[in-house]
Design an enzyme around this catalytic site. Structure first.
Site, PDB file in Angstrom:
ATOM      1  N   ASN A   1       0.869  -1.176   0.000  1.00  0.00           N
ATOM      2  CA  ASN A   1       0.000   0.000   0.000  1.00  0.00           C
ATOM      3  C   ASN A   1       0.905   1.225   0.000  1.00  0.00           C
ATOM      4  O   ASN A   1       1.487   1.567   1.017  1.00  0.00           O
ATOM      5  CB  ASN A   1      -0.892  -0.028   1.261  1.00  0.00           C
ATOM      6  CG  ASN A   1      -1.752   1.214   1.388  1.00  0.00           C
ATOM      7  OD1 ASN A   1      -1.780   2.055   0.484  1.00  0.00           O
ATOM      8  ND2 ASN A   1      -2.449   1.326   2.512  1.00  0.00           N
ATOM      9  N   TRP A   2       1.001   1.842  -1.161  1.00  0.00           N
ATOM     10  CA  TRP A   2       1.940   2.965  -1.302  1.00  0.00           C
ATOM     11  C   TRP A   2       1.438   4.217  -0.600  1.00  0.00           C
ATOM     12  O   TRP A   2       2.188   5.183  -0.454  1.00  0.00           O
ATOM     13  CB  TRP A   2       2.154   3.291  -2.780  1.00  0.00           C
ATOM     14  CG  TRP A   2       2.855   2.241  -3.584  1.00  0.00           C
ATOM     15  CD1 TRP A   2       3.092   0.931  -3.234  1.00  0.00           C
ATOM     16  CD2 TRP A   2       3.408   2.400  -4.894  1.00  0.00           C
ATOM     17  NE1 TRP A   2       3.755   0.285  -4.249  1.00  0.00           N
ATOM     18  CE2 TRP A   2       3.965   1.160  -5.278  1.00  0.00           C
ATOM     19  CE3 TRP A   2       3.482   3.470  -5.782  1.00  0.00           C
ATOM     20  CZ2 TRP A   2       4.588   0.968  -6.512  1.00  0.00           C
ATOM     21  CZ3 TRP A   2       4.103   3.283  -7.010  1.00  0.00           C
ATOM     22  CH2 TRP A   2       4.650   2.036  -7.363  1.00  0.00           C
ATOM     23  N   LYS A   3       0.157   4.237  -0.238  1.00  0.00           N
ATOM     24  CA  LYS A   3      -0.445   5.440   0.355  1.00  0.00           C
ATOM     25  C   LYS A   3      -0.167   6.633  -0.581  1.00  0.00           C
ATOM     26  O   LYS A   3      -0.183   6.452  -1.800  1.00  0.00           O
ATOM     27  CB  LYS A   3       0.065   5.641   1.781  1.00  0.00           C
ATOM     28  CG  LYS A   3      -0.148   4.359   2.625  1.00  0.00           C
ATOM     29  CD  LYS A   3       0.068   4.514   4.084  1.00  0.00           C
ATOM     30  CE  LYS A   3      -0.176   3.165   4.782  1.00  0.00           C
ATOM     31  NZ  LYS A   3      -0.019   3.244   6.223  1.00  0.00           N
TER      32      LYS A   3
ATOM     33  N   HIS B   1      -9.363   0.870   4.982  1.00  0.00           N
ATOM     34  CA  HIS B   1      -8.065   1.067   5.644  1.00  0.00           C
ATOM     35  C   HIS B   1      -8.262   1.999   6.833  1.00  0.00           C
ATOM     36  O   HIS B   1      -9.082   2.922   6.786  1.00  0.00           O
ATOM     37  CB  HIS B   1      -7.051   1.654   4.659  1.00  0.00           C
ATOM     38  CG  HIS B   1      -5.675   1.674   5.219  1.00  0.00           C
ATOM     39  ND1 HIS B   1      -5.240   2.666   6.074  1.00  0.00           N
ATOM     40  CD2 HIS B   1      -4.653   0.800   5.095  1.00  0.00           C
ATOM     41  CE1 HIS B   1      -4.000   2.388   6.441  1.00  0.00           C
ATOM     42  NE2 HIS B   1      -3.622   1.269   5.859  1.00  0.00           N
TER      43      HIS B   1
ATOM     44  N   GLU C   1      -6.688   4.446   7.837  1.00  0.00           N
ATOM     45  CA  GLU C   1      -6.555   5.887   7.539  1.00  0.00           C
ATOM     46  C   GLU C   1      -7.831   6.425   6.903  1.00  0.00           C
ATOM     47  O   GLU C   1      -8.204   7.579   7.121  1.00  0.00           O
ATOM     48  CB  GLU C   1      -5.317   6.117   6.650  1.00  0.00           C
ATOM     49  CG  GLU C   1      -4.049   5.964   7.483  1.00  0.00           C
ATOM     50  CD  GLU C   1      -2.851   5.398   6.748  1.00  0.00           C
ATOM     51  OE1 GLU C   1      -2.799   5.448   5.513  1.00  0.00           O
ATOM     52  OE2 GLU C   1      -1.948   4.866   7.436  1.00  0.00           O
TER      53      GLU C   1
ATOM     54  N   GLU D   1      -5.114  -5.082  10.457  1.00  0.00           N
ATOM     55  CA  GLU D   1      -4.084  -4.073  10.697  1.00  0.00           C
ATOM     56  C   GLU D   1      -4.392  -3.367  12.014  1.00  0.00           C
ATOM     57  O   GLU D   1      -5.240  -2.467  12.046  1.00  0.00           O
ATOM     58  CB  GLU D   1      -4.076  -3.035   9.564  1.00  0.00           C
ATOM     59  CG  GLU D   1      -3.782  -3.609   8.199  1.00  0.00           C
ATOM     60  CD  GLU D   1      -3.216  -2.548   7.252  1.00  0.00           C
ATOM     61  OE1 GLU D   1      -2.135  -2.795   6.713  1.00  0.00           O
ATOM     62  OE2 GLU D   1      -3.832  -1.498   7.082  1.00  0.00           O
TER      63      GLU D   1
ATOM     64  N   GLY E   1       2.624   2.296  10.832  1.00  0.00           N
ATOM     65  CA  GLY E   1       3.552   3.416  10.693  1.00  0.00           C
ATOM     66  C   GLY E   1       4.242   3.804  11.991  1.00  0.00           C
ATOM     67  O   GLY E   1       4.860   4.854  12.092  1.00  0.00           O
TER      68      GLY E   1
ATOM     69  N   SER F   1       3.659  -2.204  10.269  1.00  0.00           N
ATOM     70  CA  SER F   1       5.115  -2.259  10.458  1.00  0.00           C
ATOM     71  C   SER F   1       5.723  -3.607  10.071  1.00  0.00           C
ATOM     72  O   SER F   1       6.626  -4.097  10.747  1.00  0.00           O
ATOM     73  CB  SER F   1       5.469  -1.878  11.904  1.00  0.00           C
ATOM     74  OG  SER F   1       5.062  -0.543  12.168  1.00  0.00           O
TER      75      SER F   1
ATOM     76  N   GLY G   1       3.107  -1.178   4.326  1.00  0.00           N
ATOM     77  CA  GLY G   1       3.119   0.257   4.072  1.00  0.00           C
ATOM     78  C   GLY G   1       4.538   0.722   3.783  1.00  0.00           C
ATOM     79  O   GLY G   1       5.072   0.523   2.697  1.00  0.00           O
ATOM     80  N   GLY G   2       5.186   1.302   4.794  1.00  0.00           N
ATOM     81  CA  GLY G   2       6.505   1.914   4.622  1.00  0.00           C
ATOM     82  C   GLY G   2       7.514   1.055   3.868  1.00  0.00           C
ATOM     83  O   GLY G   2       8.199   1.541   2.957  1.00  0.00           O
TER      84      GLY G   2
HETATM   85  P1  13P Z   1       3.251   0.367   7.764  1.00  0.00           P
HETATM   86  O1  13P Z   1       3.783  -0.912   7.165  1.00  0.00           O
HETATM   87  O2  13P Z   1       3.961   1.590   7.313  1.00  0.00           O
HETATM   88  O3  13P Z   1       3.081   0.260   9.245  1.00  0.00           O
HETATM   89  O4  13P Z   1       1.753   0.545   7.153  1.00  0.00           O
HETATM   90  C1  13P Z   1       0.873  -0.511   7.230  1.00  0.00           C
HETATM   91  C2  13P Z   1      -0.331  -0.169   6.436  1.00  0.00           C
HETATM   92  O5  13P Z   1      -1.091   0.708   6.800  1.00  0.00           O
HETATM   93  C3  13P Z   1      -0.555  -0.915   5.196  1.00  0.00           C
HETATM   94  O6  13P Z   1      -1.833  -0.691   4.693  1.00  0.00           O
END
Ligand code: 13P
Length: 256
Positions: free
Chosen positions: A9-11, A95, A97, A165, A171, A211, A232-233
């Site tokens: 997930n590149w956000k 998600h 967010e 999640e 994050g 994470s 994510g990251g």
């Molecule tokens: P991180 O891997 O940066 O914690 O993000 C997880 C995420 O929200 C994937 O959708």
């Protein structure tokens, strides 16, 4: 047998040139990795060029969000048929967010899930508790409620992927321990069995997100109910994303 899925997930990251570079790195890195499915979910703006970039590779393309209606006066929104036209096969819905920063509530998320499967795409439906929920011992209640709100027997399970999640792990660098994650994944599977049936629950993939890094991917993947990761990251760095896939692949092949 559930094939592990590693989804990135590149956000809201990567300019187009960086996106092309990242995909090229992933495509190169996965050449020798077997037994794992790979999905990238770039920002909507990049979907058409990324569809070209992944053509001829086994990298699948997904979106991070969609509107529940096919069309209409919804300024700034994108519909599932529009996403499908780009070559998307998956859409992330719910998600944390979207839930917490954009106030997406249960009724809307349920409609979005149905819009995705109506178009024949796969939905990656996210659930997860906040730190406050966990500390108040409400994790199970929250996750079960989110599943009840988002899915049901009218949602074809062969188009459904669930992602657990925990909000406190996203994050933050704090990963759920493999045991903590497994416990909730088992709960999700039991809930899927209650909604559908055991055989369906046993076929449905449940990804862990929060994470996930090359260093913890194998321990998470080794848990019986963890069928991949929503990253994510670490998905923004080709070598890290590929290392997570390699870890999942070794676990799946029994090499770990
Ligand atoms: P991180 O891997 O940066 O914690 O993000 C997880 C995420 O929200 C994937 O959708």
């Amino acid at each position: 047998m559930r094939t592990p899925l590693i989804a990135g997930n590149w956000k809201m990251h990567k300019m187009l040139a960086e996106a092309r570079e990242l995909v090229a790195g992933i495509a190169k890195g996965i050449q020798n990795i077997e037994g794992v499915e790979v999905l990238i979910c770039p920002p909507t703006q990049h979907l058409f060029p990324m569809a070209k970039a992944v053509a001829g590779t086994r990298i699948m393309l997904g979106a991070q969000n969609a509107h529940e209606e096919d069309q209409g006066a919804f300024t700034g929104e994108v519909s599932v048929p529009m996403l499908k036209e780009t070559g998307c096969t998956h859409v992330i819905i719910g998600h944390s967010e979207r839930r917490h920063l954009f106030d997406e509530g249960s009724v809307r998320l349920g409609k979005k899930v149905r819009a995705v499967v109506k178009a024949g795409l796969f939905v990656v439906y996210c659930v997860g508790e906040t730190l406050e929920d966990r500390e108040a011992d409400r994790t199970h209640e929250v996750v079960e409620r989110q599943l009840d709100e988002g899915i049901g027997t009218d949602v074809p399970a062969d188009r459904l992927i669930v992602a657990y999640e925990p909000v406190w792990a996203i994050g933050t660098g704090k990963t759920a321990t493999p045991q903590q994650a497994q416990e909730v994944h088992a709960l999700v599977r039991a809930k899927l069995a209650a909604i559908y049936d055991q055989a369906t629950a046993d076929r449905t993939r449940i990804l862990y997100g929060g994470s996930v890094k090359p260093g913890n991917a194998a321990d998470l993947a080794a848990q019986p109910d963890i069928d991949g990761a929503l990253v994510g990251g670490a998905c923004l760095v080709a070598d890290d994303f590929v290392a997570i896939m390699a870890a999942a692949s070794s676990v799946a092949s029994g090499a770990c």
